[in-house]
Write a protein that holds these residues in place. Structure first.
Motif, short mmCIF file in Angstrom:
data_model
loop_
_atom_site.label_atom_id
_atom_site.label_comp_id
_atom_site.label_asym_id
_atom_site.label_seq_id
_atom_site.Cartn_x
_atom_site.Cartn_y
_atom_site.Cartn_z
N LYS A 59 0.37 -1.23 0.06
CA LYS A 59 0.16 0.17 -0.10
C LYS A 59 0.63 1.27 -0.14
CE LYS A 59 -3.43 -1.67 2.25
NZ LYS A 59 -4.64 -2.00 3.85
N LYS A 60 2.19 0.83 0.50
CA LYS A 60 2.55 2.35 1.12
C LYS A 60 4.03 2.50 -0.18
CE LYS A 60 3.04 2.08 5.66
NZ LYS A 60 3.73 1.80 6.44
N ARG A 61 4.14 1.40 -1.27
CA ARG A 61 5.18 1.77 -2.17
C ARG A 61 4.15 3.18 -3.29
NH1 ARG A 61 4.49 -4.28 -3.92
NH2 ARG A 61 6.54 -5.26 -2.00
N SER A 62 5.16 4.22 -3.73
CA SER A 62 5.15 4.93 -4.64
C SER A 62 5.16 4.53 -5.79
CB SER A 62 6.26 6.16 -4.22
OG SER A 62 7.69 5.40 -5.02
N ASP A 63 4.43 5.05 -7.01
CA ASP A 63 4.85 5.48 -7.76
C ASP A 63 5.87 4.51 -8.61
OD1 ASP A 63 1.96 5.41 -7.62
OD2 ASP A 63 1.59 7.79 -8.88
N LEU A 64 6.56 5.27 -8.68
CA LEU A 64 7.92 5.12 -8.80
C LEU A 64 8.73 3.62 -8.69
CD1 LEU A 64 10.55 5.53 -10.87
CD2 LEU A 64 11.57 6.44 -8.52
N GLU A 65 7.99 2.76 -7.40
CA GLU A 65 8.15 1.97 -7.45
C GLU A 65 7.93 0.61 -7.69
OE1 GLU A 65 9.74 2.46 -2.13
OE2 GLU A 65 7.45 2.13 -2.99
N ILE A 66 6.19 1.30 -7.98
CA ILE A 66 5.33 0.03 -8.38
C ILE A 66 6.46 -0.43 -10.18
CG2 ILE A 66 3.01 0.41 -9.57
CD1 ILE A 66 2.15 1.47 -7.03
N GLU A 67 6.21 1.21 -10.92
CA GLU A 67 7.26 1.09 -12.20
C GLU A 67 8.14 0.26 -12.36
OE1 GLU A 67 6.43 1.83 -16.15
OE2 GLU A 67 4.90 2.28 -14.92
N LEU A 68 9.19 0.32 -11.46
CA LEU A 68 10.26 -0.10 -11.35
C LEU A 68 9.79 -2.24 -10.66
CD1 LEU A 68 12.26 2.00 -8.94
CD2 LEU A 68 12.62 1.39 -11.32
N MET A 69 9.00 -2.28 -10.38
CA MET A 69 8.13 -3.29 -9.71
C MET A 69 7.99 -4.49 -11.27
SD MET A 69 9.53 -4.63 -7.22
CE MET A 69 7.82 -6.36 -6.59
N LYS A 70 7.12 -3.86 -11.90
CA LYS A 70 6.81 -4.15 -13.52
C LYS A 70 7.77 -4.49 -14.28
CE LYS A 70 2.05 -2.21 -12.65
NZ LYS A 70 1.32 -0.33 -14.09
N ARG A 71 8.70 -3.34 -14.37
CA ARG A 71 9.80 -3.43 -15.29
C ARG A 71 11.49 -4.91 -14.66
NH1 ARG A 71 11.42 2.37 -16.70
NH2 ARG A 71 10.69 3.23 -18.13
N GLN A 72 10.90 -4.67 -13.73
CA GLN A 72 11.85 -6.01 -12.88
C GLN A 72 10.76 -7.53 -13.25
OE1 GLN A 72 14.61 -6.31 -11.33
NE2 GLN A 72 15.04 -8.44 -10.99
N GLN A 73 9.66 -7.48 -13.28
CA GLN A 73 8.84 -8.32 -13.76
C GLN A 73 8.83 -8.23 -14.73
OE1 GLN A 73 4.81 -7.75 -12.03
NE2 GLN A 73 5.50 -8.20 -10.00
N LYS A 74 8.82 -7.72 -16.22
CA LYS A 74 9.15 -8.08 -17.52
C LYS A 74 10.98 -8.71 -17.99
CE LYS A 74 5.66 -4.65 -18.64
NZ LYS A 74 5.80 -3.26 -19.73
N LEU A 75 11.74 -7.89 -16.80
CA LEU A 75 13.06 -8.50 -17.29
C LEU A 75 12.89 -10.59 -17.07
CD1 LEU A 75 14.97 -5.78 -16.39
CD2 LEU A 75 14.71 -6.51 -18.53
N GLU A 76 12.04 -10.38 -15.81
CA GLU A 76 12.73 -11.45 -15.23
C GLU A 76 11.83 -12.64 -16.20
OE1 GLU A 76 12.87 -11.12 -10.28
OE2 GLU A 76 10.53 -11.94 -11.39
N GLN A 77 10.39 -12.17 -17.10
CA GLN A 77 9.56 -13.44 -17.84
C GLN A 77 11.23 -12.87 -19.46
OE1 GLN A 77 5.83 -11.57 -18.16
NE2 GLN A 77 5.49 -11.95 -16.15
N VAL A 78 11.56 -11.63 -19.57
CA VAL A 78 12.13 -11.82 -20.88
C VAL A 78 13.17 -12.69 -21.14
CG1 VAL A 78 13.14 -10.41 -22.86
CG2 VAL A 78 11.43 -9.28 -21.65
#
Length: 185
Positions: A97-116
């Motif tokens: 809940k406390k994550r900022s927009d930047l952290e959320i975006e970084l998490m999404k990119r990390q997940q994409k990299l893990e999938q790629v």
């Protein structure tokens, strides 16, 4: 029932009308003056808590969740583990809940990299295996070409040698063959 004894062994079993237990006299109903006993109510079974507990035990038994007799230490350890899991889940939810927009975006990119990444690794592995096959084929071709060049060089040397050297070699061969035949006979 025939027995080897003079008296019957189980007399109550011989007469089907008789039961094993003595029947009370007041059941006949001839005496209305007698006070007939009533079944006593068990105060434990009559309590609301006991009924709820009994109902819960029956439901758990139907579900297959019968209470298990575990040592107290094991129960305490399981309780602690359960509490730790619940605490970790709560902390994770709060952190989420406390994550900022930047952290959320970084998490999404990390997940994409893990999938790629697995796809990239698979692609690189297939490319490297193809390169290895090409390298082995190239090495084989080079060795064949090298052998052909050596044979061609030997052939050219034989063609370029003067006639008297060739004749001398032929004479030596024939002499050795003749000597070998004389030695064999």
């Amino acid at each position: 029932m025939a027995t080897m004894f003079r008296y019957p062994v189980f007399p109550h079993l011989q007469d089907p009308g008789r039961s094993v237990m003595a029947e009370p006299d007041y059941l006949e109903g001839d005496c209305d003056e007698l006070i007939q006993p009533k079944k006593l109510i068990n105060p434990v079974k009559g309590s609301r808590n006991h009924q709820d507990l009994h109902r819960e035990l029956i439901m758990n038994q139907k579900r297959g969740l019968a209470p298990q007799n575990k040592p107290e230490l094991q129960k305490v350890l399981e309780k602690r583990k359960r509490e730790q899991v619940i605490k970790a889940q709560k902390e994770e939810q709060e952190a989420h809940k406390k994550r900022s927009d930047l952290e959320i975006e970084l998490m999404k990119r990390q997940q994409k990299l893990e999938q790629v990444n697995p796809l990239i690794y698979h692609f690189l592995f297939s490319v490297l295996s193809l390169l290895f096959e090409l390298y082995t084929d190239l090495f084989t071709c080079l060795s064949i070409v090298q052998l052909e060049l050596e044979q061609q060089k030997i052939q050219e040397e034989q063609e370029n040698t003067p006639e008297f050297v060739k004749m001398k070699g032929n004479l030596r061969r024939t002499k050795q063959e003749a000597d070998g035949e004389q030695g064999a006979t």
